[in-house]
Design a protein around this motif. Structure first.
Motif, short mmCIF file in Angstrom:
data_model
loop_
_atom_site.label_atom_id
_atom_site.label_comp_id
_atom_site.label_asym_id
_atom_site.label_seq_id
_atom_site.Cartn_x
_atom_site.Cartn_y
_atom_site.Cartn_z
N ARG B 245 4.31 -11.29 -11.69
CA ARG B 245 5.25 -10.84 -10.67
C ARG B 245 4.97 -9.41 -10.25
N ALA B 246 4.72 -8.57 -11.23
CA ALA B 246 4.44 -7.17 -10.92
C ALA B 246 3.16 -7.07 -10.09
N MET B 247 2.17 -7.87 -10.47
CA MET B 247 0.91 -7.79 -9.76
C MET B 247 1.03 -8.30 -8.33
N ASN B 248 1.89 -9.30 -8.14
CA ASN B 248 2.11 -9.77 -6.77
C ASN B 248 2.64 -8.66 -5.89
N LEU B 249 3.52 -7.85 -6.47
CA LEU B 249 4.04 -6.71 -5.71
C LEU B 249 2.91 -5.75 -5.36
N VAL B 250 2.02 -5.54 -6.33
CA VAL B 250 0.91 -4.63 -6.09
C VAL B 250 0.05 -5.16 -4.93
N VAL B 251 -0.21 -6.47 -4.98
CA VAL B 251 -1.06 -7.06 -3.94
C VAL B 251 -0.40 -6.91 -2.58
N GLU B 252 0.89 -7.15 -2.54
CA GLU B 252 1.61 -6.96 -1.28
C GLU B 252 1.46 -5.53 -0.80
N ALA B 253 1.60 -4.60 -1.76
CA ALA B 253 1.47 -3.19 -1.41
C ALA B 253 0.08 -2.91 -0.85
N VAL B 254 -0.94 -3.48 -1.49
CA VAL B 254 -2.30 -3.24 -1.02
C VAL B 254 -2.47 -3.77 0.40
N LYS B 255 -1.87 -4.93 0.65
CA LYS B 255 -1.98 -5.51 2.00
C LYS B 255 -1.42 -4.55 3.03
N LEU B 256 -0.27 -3.96 2.69
CA LEU B 256 0.32 -3.00 3.62
C LEU B 256 -0.59 -1.79 3.77
N HIS B 257 -1.14 -1.42 2.65
CA HIS B 257 -1.96 -0.23 2.55
C HIS B 257 -3.24 -0.38 3.35
N GLN B 258 -3.76 -1.60 3.39
CA GLN B 258 -5.05 -1.83 4.01
C GLN B 258 -5.07 -1.55 5.49
N ARG B 463 20.08 -4.01 -16.71
CA ARG B 463 19.71 -2.62 -16.48
C ARG B 463 18.62 -2.16 -17.45
N GLY B 464 18.74 -2.58 -18.69
CA GLY B 464 17.81 -2.14 -19.72
C GLY B 464 16.36 -2.56 -19.47
N LYS B 465 16.18 -3.57 -18.62
CA LYS B 465 14.82 -4.05 -18.39
C LYS B 465 14.10 -3.26 -17.31
N LEU B 466 14.87 -2.49 -16.53
CA LEU B 466 14.28 -1.86 -15.35
C LEU B 466 13.11 -0.95 -15.70
N GLN B 467 13.30 -0.19 -16.78
CA GLN B 467 12.23 0.72 -17.20
C GLN B 467 10.95 -0.06 -17.47
N ALA B 468 11.09 -1.16 -18.21
CA ALA B 468 9.91 -1.96 -18.55
C ALA B 468 9.28 -2.55 -17.29
N LEU B 469 10.11 -3.00 -16.36
CA LEU B 469 9.57 -3.56 -15.12
C LEU B 469 8.80 -2.51 -14.34
N GLU B 470 9.37 -1.31 -14.33
CA GLU B 470 8.71 -0.22 -13.62
C GLU B 470 7.36 0.10 -14.29
N ASP B 471 7.38 0.14 -15.63
CA ASP B 471 6.13 0.40 -16.36
C ASP B 471 5.09 -0.66 -16.06
N GLN B 472 5.54 -1.92 -16.04
CA GLN B 472 4.60 -3.00 -15.78
C GLN B 472 4.01 -2.89 -14.38
N PHE B 473 4.87 -2.56 -13.45
CA PHE B 473 4.36 -2.41 -12.09
C PHE B 473 3.28 -1.34 -12.04
#
Lengths: 571, 644
Positions: B245-258, B463-473
């Protein structure tokens, strides 16, 4: 409310060296020092008891500075070694090991204190006069026409600190850089008194050691603040240097008080003054504006918008090299207008990128002996040790200008000296003993103790369970790995500690610290093409030898330790 | 979720040398044992299946939910010197690479067990170090040889034979390559395969290589540079390491970035915005910089939306008491006044002055890197000037570049030249944080498409998971960033490690045999042992990753690995089998495609992590004592320290 505490009587310890607690502490200190000694020495993790930053080191200056003891004798030794290191940089561990070993040997020998001291002094004199003789067989004259010996000397210093974690190739690279930096700080063709330049060290973490480099001139860290328009590369730029803070605050008042009437905005007034300075600098065509301390952001903004390169927070350590490089006179106040002679000059501003660091490279307008060494290493711990070692190497190389000699390293000087002393002194036992006022047997015992202290130091270079040997021709130091069987020792000896003598069937060896018949250690044939691979600083080692013996003598001479026990009673 | 109570490793005895005290510990391997014990913390954070850990503070009762080994160390109280060294190393890795600290720590542990074994077998420290350095050189060589150029990646399976992809010299040039030269590189490299012309719309007449002949239609339709995105998506998938899931966000970001630039992924222009209270599926990537604002500010934003705005950039706090770093307030200044001060509030005066200046310059938006004082925000709100504080420095810089604004330290410093133009504000109602404490509105600040800035919205009901999600991203983002920067990746899922094992063992055997044949003697024998044990450390790594997927037991994992090693003489194709084994568990929740998914690792990250692990080990291995300063006599005696 203060309370009067009755002073307890002071505590007096008689003959401290007979006290087991004192002896244990000295033995501990000796173990600590000898275990650090040499290229395969063990490291120590230095930190405080609440989990602060950890320093990994085997350098005497760091280690001893961290130690403080309740035992005055320990502190006495610590202080004299630190003093030696602050003056000569090298051979601190040698001094500490020898000193502590001499004390221990003296205790074991059972010789009377003053006899022992006299003998130590006598043998020291023998050693020193021998080392200073032209025909001394354990030193080489340094030839400044070739960098070979200089690099060997630098390399010996650098490889003696395993916490740098350098490979062979990296050690050689750094050694060459150290010599290069040293040569760059020697001014050429200057008449009159020659003063040496300076090497500035910049550390870059996270890069391979092999990326380290030396540059003439000065590199200043300008990471994140700089936008240099590379277009105008004039041959020479005018620069201005402030040692006063340009932060726009009111400088330290001390005890005084300033009264400001309301409605007066002091900050704005000072800022106006700063901007006036800035305007004048721009009018006078200053291209580089440097301040040791903080520059007010408004002033920075103004100067940058006028195309001036601004560097703030230069730091005190870079002030002197920058002054030497540019000839600028640092301005210490903002209350006068700028004098023309305050301006300095630099040539060729350029940007160099080292990892995350952006460095501005300044070259001297005229001749200067300033250079910058950029040191890279993979992590902070190893980098800080490397920086220390490089500074030490620079110092050692400088010492060669005074006395252009180096001693054989790798323990060979120690074993050689020991053999020399044994040979030289056995000849004239009777006269010498009479002069020193001791018996012949005391003299021989003292000699044996002194020599085996020297040999012990050579022996403590080996930390992997190997054996140390001495050859009975040149009296150099040899080591064999622990797993070599007794009978094939001869076959497995490659070169001696300093790399000058090669093993062979014609030589005879014996284990160090075993008895051997005294002999006159032979000089090597001078036409031998082999150069020693390990060299020690002559000046530093000679002084370390003296410091060690003098300190040991002083410790042996202490009769009482008198302590104020007030603190102990309360806690 | 697993409840793990991590107290400073229990198997460790305090070593000791101390100030006021100094101890030499004769049993030197204590440091290594400690390192191995600390590294055990990393076991469960390896591999695609990450487990959460609770770290609980017994005294305060507080706890933290962590998912990466970097966060574990951040939350532990470390008192021992070795632990401190480990922490410093992990931090250094994290600072530069943002990933790889689990691998670092695990191998530091595995190799310190190897070193311990060597010590027990009587091998000297210097031989261990030289043996392991040799081993590392062998591994680096393997990493270099088996790295795959990213330029050749993304091909559909039938064509992607590993032998061709690296022999072609595709990754030569270091300068940014223009589209054309890149295409020609491909041409040169793949002549034997034959080309097809893609991109029928054909604004550009580029012949594309085999790698792009079967484009994924979905991707092509959305992206202007089909081959690039196709590439990146494939590489990203391989680098996701379970964080799909985190990587999908990254890919989306790259698409925008490109749209802006290609072939690199500039992580400094990414912002994360954490919105609690929304389900995790709502995470998305949006161009521009999204911030959460209070209702009051949101109403200002509402007024400003859809019009070009002028922006002021403040580098520091926006308050009358703020002074730049290094400014010291003198202690001895007294203000003397001739008449009674009639309520002239300094802050009020300053605020009025600043607001007047802003209005004069027609500024509608202020971005502040520090904090803005409540009073200024209120004043500005009334005059319809939007103040946004706590903006990351890199974002401020991106705005400066895109709007031609100049960041200043003091608002009073602002002039016409410093004000940037062309910023837009847009309200995102869909992202309104429904947090119970205060409502907030998401506002997108953008610069008309040319800034390259984008925001990743991370959401979770917990709420407690947000930090981990951010780290994963961030871990995923940096993995992709480094892959594109290196222009190469490694075969993942243990394949690289297997190759290293193979080569290490081969070299060990050579060492044994020279020992027997020549007079090389014990040194060669020792070297062989060291290399062999180092290889065992890597096997331990591979099997732990397999165990962590939850499908195999440790014993089975080890059997599989050794079988694979015997069957194949270390060819890359073992990777396929292994990765299938590891991914078996994932088949159920993802489509069938993933069973043949390629897994990749980063070249520089892995190499650096291994080197750091060895450096750490070497330091600890060579250490025989600790010097602790500031220990008092009583505790020293208690803990059995030797006092100096």
């Amino acid at each position: 409310m203060s309370r009067l505490v009755k002073k307890s009587p002071s505590l007096c310890v008689d003959l401290p060296l007979d006290n087991t607690d004192v002896c244990n502490k000295l033995r501990l200190l000796r173990q600590l020092m000898t275990s650090c000694y040499g290229p395969t020495g063990k490291l120590k993790l230095v930190h405080n008891n609440i989990g602060g930053h950890v320093v990994t080191t085997s350098t005497s200056s760091v280690l001893l500075a961290a130690i403080s003891s309740s035992q005055p004798l320990v502190n006495l030794i610590k202080t004299s070694v630190l003093n030696h290191v602050s003056r000569f940089s090298d051979c601190g561990l040698f001094a500490a090991c020898l000193c502590l070993d001499l004390i221990e040997q003296a205790k074991q020998s059972g010789l009377r204190g003053n006899v022992c001291i006299g003998l130590n002094r006598h043998f020291l004199a023998v050693c020193v006069s021998y080392l200073q003789r032209e025909d001394c067989c354990c030193k080489v004259k340094l030839d400044f026409c070739s960098s070979h010996n200089l690099i060997a000397l630098a390399r010996s210093v650098i490889s003696s600190k395993p916490a740098c974690l350098l490979t062979e190739q990296e050690t050689l690279h750094i050694s060459k850089l150290a010599v290069q930096a040293f040569l760059l700080t020697l001014p050429c063709d200057k008449p009159g008194t020659v003063s040496l330049g300076q090497t500035v060290t910049i550390c870059v973490e996270g890069h391979s050691v092999l990326n380290s480099a030396v540059f003439p001139g000065l590199l200043v860290d300008v990471t994140g603040v700089l936008c240099v328009n590379k277009s105008d590369n004039l041959s020479s730029h005018r620069m201005l240097l402030f040692s006063a803070s340009l932060a726009g605050d009111i400088p330290e008042l001390g005890e005084g008080i300033i009264e400001v009437s309301s409605g007066v905005d002091t900050d704005a007034r000072i800022l106006d003054q700063l901007l006036d300075l800035g305007k004048q600098a721009v009018e006078d065509d200053v291209k580089l504006f440097v301040c040791q301390k903080v520059i007010h952001p408004v002033l920075q903004h103004y100067l940058r918008s006028r195309g001036v390169i601004v560097i703030e927070r230069l730091g005190i350590t870079l002030m002197e090299p920058l002054i030497l490089l540019t000839g600028a006179h640092p301005v210490a106040t903002l209350h006068t207008s700028l004098q023309p002679k305050a301006y300095g000059k630099v040539r060729d501003l350029s940007i160099r990128q080292f990892g995350s660091k952006t460095l501005l490279h300044l070259l001297a307008h005229g001749e200067s002996a300033i250079c910058t060494m950029v040191l890279c290493h993979r992590n902070e711990t190893m980098l800080s040790e490397l920086k220390l070692v490089c500074q030490k190497t620079e110092h050692v190389l400088r010492l060669t200008l005074r006395e252009p000699y180096a001693l054989f390293g790798g323990g060979c000087t120690e074993t050689h000296l020991a053999a020399y002393v044994r040979h030289k002194c056995t000849d004239r036992v009777t006269e010498s003993a009479a002069v020193l006022g001791c018996s012949e047997s005391e003299y021989l015992l003292g000699m044996d103790r002194f020599c085996s202290s020297l040999e012990s130091v050579a022996k403590s270079l080996e930390h992997n369970g190997g054996n140390s040997l001495i050859d009975l021709t040149h009296a150099h130091n040899w080591t064999v790995h622990a797993d070599v069987m007794n009978r094939c020792v001869e076959g497995s000896l490659g070169f001696c500690g300093c790399g000058l003598v090669e093993g062979g069937s014609s030589k005879k060896w014996t284990y160090l610290n075993t008895k051997y018949a005294e002999f006159s250690p032979a000089a090597l044939t001078t036409d031998s093409p082999v150069q020693p691979r390990v060299l020690d600083s002559f000046t530093a080692k000679l002084n370390a030898l003296q410091v060690a013996v003098e300190t040991a003598n002083l410790a042996l001479d202490v009769r009482y330790i008198i302590k104020d026990v007030l603190d102990l009673a309360r806690f | 979720m697993k409840h793990v109570n991590i107290s400073p490793p229990s198997t460790v005895q305090t070593p000791a040398v101390m100030l006021r005290s100094t101890v030499i510990n004769p049993r030197q391997p204590v440091g290594l044992q400690e390192l191995a014990a600390l590294a055990a913390v990393a076991h469960s954070s390896l591999g695609p299946d990450k487990r959460y850990k609770f770290i609980q503070d017994d005294t305060s009762g507080e706890s933290a939910l962590v998912c990466s080994c970097f966060r574990i160390f951040e939350n532990l109280e470390l008192s021992s010197a070795v632990a401190q060294l480990v922490h410093e190393t992990v931090q250094a890795q994290q600072k530069v690479y943002n990933t790889g600290s689990g691998c670092l720590l695990f191998l530091a542990g595995a190799w310190s067990r190897a070193a311990l074994e060597c010590v027990h077998r009587g091998i000297s420290v210097s031989r261990i170090i030289s043996g392991m350095s040799d081993g590392f050189d062998i591994c680096v060589d393997v990493l270099r040889k088996c790295s795959i150029s990213t330029d050749g990646l993304g091909a559909v399976k039938p064509y992607s034979c590993t032998t061709t992809s690296h022999g072609l010299g595709l990754q030569v040039s270091k300068e940014p390559i223009t589209e054309d030269s890149r295409a020609s590189l491909h041409l040169r490299g793949t002549t034997s395969v034959g080309h097809k012309t893609l991109n029928p719309s054909g604004h550009r007449k580029i012949k594309l290589s085999r790698h792009f002949c079967q484009p994924d239609s979905k991707n092509v339709s959305t992206a202007p540079q089909p081959h690039q995105v196709f590439n990146v998506a494939h590489i990203a998938e391989g680098l996701s390491h379970g964080c799909v899931r985190a990587m999908n966000l990254v890919v989306e970001a790259v698409k925008l970035h490109q749209d802006v630039s290609c072939s690199t992924f500039d992580v400094t222009k990414v912002v994360t915005c954490v919105v609690p209270g929304l389900p995790e599926e709502r995470a998305c990537v949006l161009p521009g910089c999204i911030v959460l604002l209070s209702d009051e500010q949101a109403s200002v934003a509402h007024h400003l939306k859809d019009q070009p705005l002028k922006v002021a950039l403040i580098n520091g706090d926006l308050s009358h008491t703020f002074r730049h770093l290094g400014f010291s307030r003198p202690a001895g200044v007294q203000h003397v006044s001739e008449q009674l001060a009639l309520g002239s509030d300094e802050e009020e005066v300053w605020t009025v002055k600043v607001v007047a200046l802003l209005l004069n310059l027609e500024v509608n938006l202020i971005l502040v890197s520090g904090l803005a004082s409540e009073k200024v925000i209120q004043h500005c709100c009334r005059r319809r000037v939007l103040v946004v504080d706590k903006v990351k420095a890199s974002i401020l810089k991106a705005f400066a570049d895109a709007t031609a604004g100049v960041p200043v330290t003091y608002a009073t410093q602002l002039t016409k030249h410093c004000v940037g133009t062309g910023v837009k504000v847009e309200i995102r109602r869909d992202l309104g944080g429904g947090s119970e404490r205060k409502s907030s509105t998401a506002v997108n600040i953008s610069t008309g498409g040319n800034s390259g800035l984008f925001t990743v919205i991370l959401t979770s009901c917990v709420r407690g998971k947000l930090q981990a999600l951010e780290d994963q991203f961030w871990a995923c983002a940096y993995r992709l960033h480094h892959a594109l920067k290196d222009r190469a990746v490694l075969p993942g899922a243990g394949a690289t490690e297997m190759l290293c094992v193979h080569h290490l063992r081969q070299r060990a055997v050579t060492a044994y045999s020279t020992q027997e044949s020549s007079a090389g003697g014990a040194a060669d024998l020792d070297r062989g042992v060291v290399l062999h044990l180092m290889a065992d450390g890597l096997i331990d790594y591979i099997s732990t990753v397999m165990v962590n997927t939850g499908r195999v037991s440790k014993v089975r994992a080890r059997t599989v690995v050794s079988q694979q090693l015997q069957e194949h003489d270390g060819h890359v194709d073992i990777a396929a089998k292994l990765s299938q084994l590891m991914l078996e568990g994932e088949n159920e929740d993802s489509d069938s495609k993933s069973s043949e998914m390629d897994v990749y690792d980063n070249v520089s990250v892995k190499q650096e992590a291994w080197r750091k692990a060895l450096d750490l080990l070497f330091l600890v291995l060579q250490t025989d004592a600790e010097v602790i300063t500031g220990v008092d006599q009583a505790t020293g005696a208690q803990e059995n320290l030797m006092m100096l």
